[in-house]
Design an enzyme around this catalytic site. Structure first.
Site: not given
Ligand code: GLU
Length: 424
Positions: A263-266
């Site tokens: 996800s965009k956390r990565d």
């Protein structure tokens, strides 16, 4: 050509059916890629269908983004928006009468029922279930309404939804050709999903079945989260007497530590972020296909044509791959250094120079002096470039006016010219 597991006995028709609810995640491109490769390798058509029936989640510009992202990644569709085809329109919001007609037909056949339950009533039921640590109710009370109750509600003319009537008995099974297993659901545990909303729009479940059938789809490949929806879809195929396509659910790409979906956390996950950073579509295609498929467990660098040639559905891995940005960076660097010609690399790097204000478009037209000068710099520095957005920083000092060095030397590809420039 044989691929028994996926029963490829004739031409295939496969599709990618995204909903325009945001930017295209690289995992979506990878799913599209598997379908596209199926069509290209086994022979058949790849269809793009826009599933835009959820008005609440619709995002302006998302369709344009996803088409541009697919094209950037080298995935062209044989039928779909922009290109048309025998089953047009390929945008679900333009096919509403069809869904409406089938929804009512399903009610008449006893495979679906009308419900006048209000959103508030359903909400109360859901909350009551949650308070008792129960899942949301699977059935709606209108499923067992008497003909008199239905007639009274019809007479009132209030809006209604149409819900699937899942059988209480038995089970629904299907073979998943990527997981290579038969998956079974007890019908009594599958919900009476809404098929047609009170605003006349279909839900995904109704529209996907009608369109996959109408468009002659032979192999449905989609993300893993749709597994639990498949028994509902199969019920619809059965009710309507339509032949079932083959189904496969492709595992998600996982975060680098394997804990959950990427996800965009990565970091970057939207396709447009990769092209803005200057990843090459060739490298991205090569890298993404290996996130869940392998040719022989060891070959990594392959052109798109080689991948088409070597593709096999049975080599899509049933277990999820972990995102590996280091591999993508390495691969991109490799394509920059060893696969692109210097001229090609220069042309692709130019927009990044324009954006950084280091070269204007008029200054550097292919073939003119400024371009040749930039090309010579690229030739000298290319082994340091991992992504094209680094080019302005790596080459910037060559474009600073007060630096004195001999451009002729550089055009003669003399590395001393670089050290002169760096020392100034
Ligand atoms: N519209 C669905 C999505 O965006 C498509 C699922 C499918 O391919 O059936 O995920």
């Amino acid at each position: 050509m044989s691929n028994d597991r996926a029963d490829i006995s004739g031409p295939v028709r496969v599709r990618f059916a995204p909903s325009p609810t945001g930017f295209l995640h690289v995992g979506g491109v990878r799913t599209a890629m598997f379908s596209w490769l199926t069509a290209r390798h086994y022979g058949g058509q790849f269809i793009l269908r826009i599933e835009d029936t959820d008005q609440k989640r619709y995002v302006e510009g998302a369709e344009e983004d996803l088409k541009a992202s697919l094209r950037w990644a080298g995935i062209e569709w044989d039928e779909g928006p922009d290109v048309g085809g025998p089953h047009a329109p390929y945008r679900q919001s333009e096919r509403l009468p069809l869904y409406n007609q089938y929804a009512h037909q399903l009610v008449e056949m006893g495979c679906a029922y009308k419900s006048w339950s209000s959103a508030e009533e359903l909400d109360v039921e859901r909350k009551a279930a949650a308070a008792n640590h129960q899942p949301p109710p699977l059935r709606d009370r209108w499923r067992i309404a008497t003909p008199e109750q239905i007639a009274a509600a019809e007479a009132e003319g209030k809006p209604y939804t149409i819900r699937l009537k899942m059988p209480e008995e038995g089970s629904t099974s299907f073979y998943d050709f990527v997981k290579n297993e038969t998956i079974t659901f007890e019908n009594s545990r599958v919900d009476d999903t809404v098929l047609l909303k009170s605003d006349g729009y279909p839900t995904y479940h109704l529209a996907v079945v009608i369109d996959d059938n109408a468009m002659g789809i032979t192999h449905v490949m989609r993300a893993e989260e749709w597994i639990a929806s498949t028994p509902k879809h199969i019920r619809l195929y059965e009710c309507l007497g339509w032949p079932l396509p083959m189904f496969a659910h492709v595992p998600n790409i996982l975060r680098p530590d394997g804990r959950g979906k990427l996800s965009k956390r990565d970091g970057d996950v939207k396709t447009n972020e990769f092209w803005e950073k200057g990843y090459l579509p060739e490298a991205m295609f090569n890298f993404l296909v290996l996130q869940g498929w392998s040719y022989d467990e060891k070959t990594e660098l392959m052109s798109q044509a080689e991948i088409v040639e070597r593709f096999s559905l049975t080599r899509i891995q049933p277990s999820p791959a972990r995102w590996d940005i280091n591999k993508l960076n390495w691969m991109n660097g490799h394509y920059i250094n060893h696969i692109l010609t210097v001229d090609d690399l220069t042309r692709r790097a130019l927009p990044f120079m324009h954006k950084a204000g280091l070269l204007t478009e008029v200054e550097a037209l292919p073939g003119d002096d400024e371009y040749l000068y930039f090309q010579a710099i690229i030739a000298l520095l290319k082994d340091r470039i991992k992504v094209l957005s680094e080019v302005p920083d790596l080459t910037g000092y060559f474009f600073v006016d007060h630096l004195k060095y001999d451009r002729a030397l550089l055009l003669g590809k003399d590395k001393n010219a670089i050290s002169v420039a760096q020392a100034s």
